[in-house]
Motif scaffolding. Structure first.
Motif, PDB file in Angstrom:
ATOM      1  N   ASP A 260     -13.444  10.069  93.211  1.00  0.00           N
ATOM      2  CA  ASP A 260     -14.707   9.891  93.182  1.00  0.00           C
ATOM      3  C   ASP A 260     -15.493  11.284  93.711  1.00  0.00           C
ATOM      4  O   ASP A 260     -14.481  12.398  93.613  1.00  0.00           O
ATOM      5  CB  ASP A 260     -15.106   8.861  94.249  1.00  0.00           C
ATOM      6  CG  ASP A 260     -14.499   9.017  95.797  1.00  0.00           C
ATOM      7  OD1 ASP A 260     -14.003  10.303  95.777  1.00  0.00           O
ATOM      8  OD2 ASP A 260     -14.670   8.252  96.705  1.00  0.00           O
ATOM      9  N   ALA A 261     -16.527  11.436  93.886  1.00  0.00           N
ATOM     10  CA  ALA A 261     -17.259  12.568  94.238  1.00  0.00           C
ATOM     11  C   ALA A 261     -16.456  13.453  95.530  1.00  0.00           C
ATOM     12  O   ALA A 261     -16.428  14.698  95.639  1.00  0.00           O
ATOM     13  CB  ALA A 261     -18.447  12.420  94.845  1.00  0.00           C
ATOM     14  N   ASN A 262     -15.794  12.493  96.501  1.00  0.00           N
ATOM     15  CA  ASN A 262     -15.330  13.042  97.547  1.00  0.00           C
ATOM     16  C   ASN A 262     -13.625  13.358  97.391  1.00  0.00           C
ATOM     17  O   ASN A 262     -12.831  13.726  98.234  1.00  0.00           O
ATOM     18  CB  ASN A 262     -15.243  12.251  98.754  1.00  0.00           C
ATOM     19  CG  ASN A 262     -16.827  12.217  99.261  1.00  0.00           C
ATOM     20  OD1 ASN A 262     -17.619  13.106  99.115  1.00  0.00           O
ATOM     21  ND2 ASN A 262     -17.203  10.922  99.737  1.00  0.00           N
ATOM     22  N   LYS A 263     -13.294  13.369  96.107  1.00  0.00           N
ATOM     23  CA  LYS A 263     -11.860  13.447  95.609  1.00  0.00           C
ATOM     24  C   LYS A 263     -11.033  12.351  96.268  1.00  0.00           C
ATOM     25  O   LYS A 263      -9.946  12.435  96.267  1.00  0.00           O
ATOM     26  CB  LYS A 263     -11.264  14.815  96.077  1.00  0.00           C
ATOM     27  CG  LYS A 263     -12.155  15.986  95.675  1.00  0.00           C
ATOM     28  CD  LYS A 263     -11.945  16.209  94.196  1.00  0.00           C
ATOM     29  CE  LYS A 263     -12.635  17.631  93.661  1.00  0.00           C
ATOM     30  NZ  LYS A 263     -13.271  17.587  92.613  1.00  0.00           N
TER      31      LYS A 263
END
Length: 160
Positions: free
Chosen positions: A112-115
């Motif tokens: 996701d966007a936060n890895k």
């Protein structure tokens, strides 16, 4: 006689909102198949309210004494929720490695966007698109939560 039972009962540790609990559990589907279980391995140990268990699972434990074994029916709304159609995403097929053989039900993992890892299940696909279901695999399922309470301690009993 009833006074004796009451006195004994007050000695038994019961699960409350901040209890430190050690238990065995099994999660079972309607067909009896076991999704997860600790009965054949180390018991689970957690503090009520620490996020280890979903609130619906914790709620049924409140008041249970040490030593009891009981099974509870957990409806989807108290468990993993209902599937959200917005959690089924359409992804371009080219975003998948060429060597992956796509099949329905295959689990894939994205960042996701936060890895953070975001697992999904392939729902369907065609030549250009792959529909991936990011709902929890147990969303929409009624579960049996079979628990055996091994020990219950309160934070102020930790030195015992």
């Amino acid at each position: 006689m009833s006074e004796e039972v009451t006195a004994k009962d007050s000695i038994v540790n019961r699960i409350s909102a901040q209890s430190i609990v050690e238990l065995h559990f099994a999660l079972k589907l309607d067909d009896g198949s076991v999704v997860d279980s600790t009965f054949e391995k180390q018991p689970a140990k957690f503090t009520m309210g620490d996020g280890s268990l979903l609130p619906g699972f914790e709620q049924v434990l409140i008041g249970l004494p040490e030593g009891v074994r009981q099974a509870f029916l957990i409806k989807p709304e108290q468990g993993f929720g209902m599937p959200n159609p917005n959690n089924v995403q359409k992804v371009k097929r080219e975003q998948f490695a060429q060597d992956i053989e796509l099949t329905e039900g295959f689990m894939v993992s994205f960042a996701d966007a936060n890895k953070a890892e975001l697992p999904g299940i392939i729902k369907s696909f065609d030549e250009q698109w792959v529909w991936v279901d990011f709902n929890h695999p147990l969303a929409g399922k009624t579960l049996t939560f079979d628990v055996q309470i091994i020990s219950v301690r309160q934070p102020d009993q930790m030195s015992d």
